[in-house]
Design an enzyme around this catalytic site. Structure first.
Site, mmCIF file in Angstrom:
data_model
loop_
_atom_site.group_PDB
_atom_site.id
_atom_site.type_symbol
_atom_site.label_atom_id
_atom_site.label_comp_id
_atom_site.label_asym_id
_atom_site.label_seq_id
_atom_site.Cartn_x
_atom_site.Cartn_y
_atom_site.Cartn_z
ATOM 1 N N LYS A 80 -1.254 54.555 30.206
ATOM 2 C CA LYS A 80 -2.546 53.871 30.101
ATOM 3 C C LYS A 80 -3.670 54.893 30.049
ATOM 4 C CE LYS A 80 -5.374 50.430 32.547
ATOM 5 N NZ LYS A 80 -5.479 49.598 33.775
ATOM 6 N N SER A 156 -6.047 44.838 33.190
ATOM 7 C CA SER A 156 -6.612 45.801 32.276
ATOM 8 C C SER A 156 -5.570 46.708 31.620
ATOM 9 C CB SER A 156 -7.628 46.686 33.017
ATOM 10 O OG SER A 156 -6.977 47.416 34.051
ATOM 11 N N SER A 180 -4.113 44.122 37.412
ATOM 12 C CA SER A 180 -4.140 44.730 36.081
ATOM 13 C C SER A 180 -2.808 45.172 35.512
ATOM 14 C CB SER A 180 -5.108 45.921 36.074
ATOM 15 O OG SER A 180 -6.433 45.475 36.148
#
Length: 475
Positions: A80, A156, A180
């Site tokens: 990420k 996220s 997330s």
């Protein structure tokens, strides 16, 4: 689509040992999947084919010599774009960050993965500074869902979930400050663990403080346990990290769950669910009961902690944008609005929210003296349109209002796992959340593994795979 691209990390490692698949072949398959699917779902913001193939070739030589570097040697994966990664920019979905760097440091989890021989394919999308439960940003746009590119992949860590779900690397790592890794896992039919806070060291410190965790994003519980063995390694840069756990997270993973006391709370006492979500989760709970767990429907005695969580979250967002008042036209307007609210909060309000957080932890601690595990829906709703910031007709556009079952466990720092458990009426994945008391990560994983041993939801292939063909890698 190349079958190699959909093989799990655990299966790849077994194939490397038997020499039926090589790290280069696995990496070529993942890169081919990226070529086919990333233009459709926008999961990757950076791809490094040359670097990945060079790392895979080095891993292949180590396996040929019988000297793999570590537990993930040669496994292709994504990171990420919140984690610092040396030689690659970490832009966090924001136009405020200068791409030129310098980029010379790995975050702790990235460092441990690199030391283990993992092959880094590239970096995955995030909303700006990972601030919300869907993945879109001013810098990169929206990330679509493998089961319907016009639906959100969640956030996220939506880029990581979409990548894993489509074979663009079998595993990834994400961050979770309010759901997330679990929100995207639920929306995309993948598996993700938010570990007990402190198990996975974090650096630099998150502006969201001790709400923010790092965890594995995979298709199976077995792969999540495998990654936990690597990313929990000690790092002195995190002053709040726990000691490195003794023994593997794969130990006892397949032990029976007969006799475990499981509480099923469909709403935590305050939520409401889409009917097809509740039906799927209730059917999943029946599977756990059939496996011998002692299941009772019971709600913890808590009040929805939304206001307190938002105080903690909004204050952190204000800190993120501090010093950027002259550049707010570059920033996600929703983030700007939240920061404005955060700037108006007082120290007294922050301390009151912290007190609510502590009481929540105390009450859930009491609850777990009676129940080993708590299960809930991960999300009350399936994935919704990328044109929206909340489900159509929802009472608020704030992501916190439609994620009622995830953020409480960031406040309490408990381990929480999401596994796929079915589909909504319109064919979108549904997630089951498995929560344990702090430090019970192995038990949480054990329950998730028991569920996946008895079901096949985690093996389902997204519709997108059936519409687009990924060529087999060339030998």
């Amino acid at each position: 689509m190349s079958q190699t691209a959909m093989i799990t990390a655990t299966e790849l490692l077994d194939a490397y040992r038997r020499r039926t698949i090589s790290p280069v072949e696995a990496t070529e398959a993942a890169l081919a999947a990226i070529t086919a699917y990333n233009p459709v779902v926008n999961a990757y913001v950076l791809v490094d084919p040359e670097g990945a193939l060079a790392a895979a070739a080095a891993a292949e030589r180590r396996w040929a010599a019988g000297r793999p570097l570590g537990p993930l040697d040669g496994v292709p994966m994504s990171i990420k774009d919140i984690f610092l990664t040396s030689r690659w920019p970490t832009l966090r979905g924001s136009r405020l960050i200068d791409e030129s760097g310098p980029w010379t440091e790995d975050a702790p989890a990235v460092a441990r993965l690199r030391e283990s021989g993992a092959v880094f394919l590239g970096k995955t999308s995030t909303p700006e500074f990972a601030w919300k439960g869907v993945t879109d940003s001013p810098r990169y746009g929206a990330t679509g869902n493998p089961w319907g590119p016009d639906r959100h992949a969640g956030g996220s860590s939506g880029g990581s979930a979409a990548a894993v779900g489509l074979g663009m690397g079998p595993v990834s790592i994400g961050t979770d400050g309010g759901g997330s890794v679990r929100i995207p896992a639920s929306f995309t039919g993948t598996t993700a663990l938010k570990p007990t806070y402190g198990l996975v060291p974090m650096y630099p410190p998150s502006p969201f403080g001790t709400l923010s965790h790092a965890g594995p994003m995979t298709r199976t519980v077995a792969d999540a346990a495998l990654l936990m063995d690597v990313i929990t390694g000690f790092d002195s840069r995190d002053w709040s990290a726990m000691p490195t756990p003794q023994g593997s997270f794969t130990r006892g993973l397949t032990d029976p769950i007969a006799g475990l006391r499981i509480a099923f709370s469909p709403t935590l006492g305050y939520g409401t669910n889409d009917t097809s979500v509740e039906d799927a989760v209730r059917a999943a709970v029946d599977v756990l009961a059939d496996a011998g767990a002692v299941v009772a429907e019971a709600d913890p005695k808590i009040i929805e902690p939304l206001e307190a969580f938002q105080v903690l979250w909004f204050a952190a967002v204000a800190k993120v944008l501090q010093g950027h008042d002259h550049q707010l036209d570059l920033v996600d307007p929703g983030l700007v609005a939240i920061a404005e609210q955060g700037r108006g909060l007082s120290a007294s309000q922050y301390l009151d929210a912290t007190a609510v957080r502590m009481e929540l932890g105390i009450e859930l601690g009491r609850f777990h003296s009676e129940y080993d595990i708590l299960v809930t829906p991960t999300m009350p709703i399936p994935a919704f349109s990328t044109d929206l910031q909340a489900p159509e007709g929802w009472r608020s556009s704030l992501w916190t209002t439609w994620t009622p079952y995830t953020y409480p466990f960031n406040m309490t720092q408990q381990p929480a796992l999401s596994v796929p458990c079915g589909f909504s009426a319109d064919g979108m994945p549904v997630g089951l959340q498995i929560v344990g008391p702090r430090h019970s990560d192995r038990t949480v994983l054990q329950v998730g593994q028991a569920f996946q041993d008895l079901t096949d939801w985690h093996t389902r292939v997204p519709n997108l795979v059936n519409r687009l063909a990924t060529p087999e890698p060339k030998g």
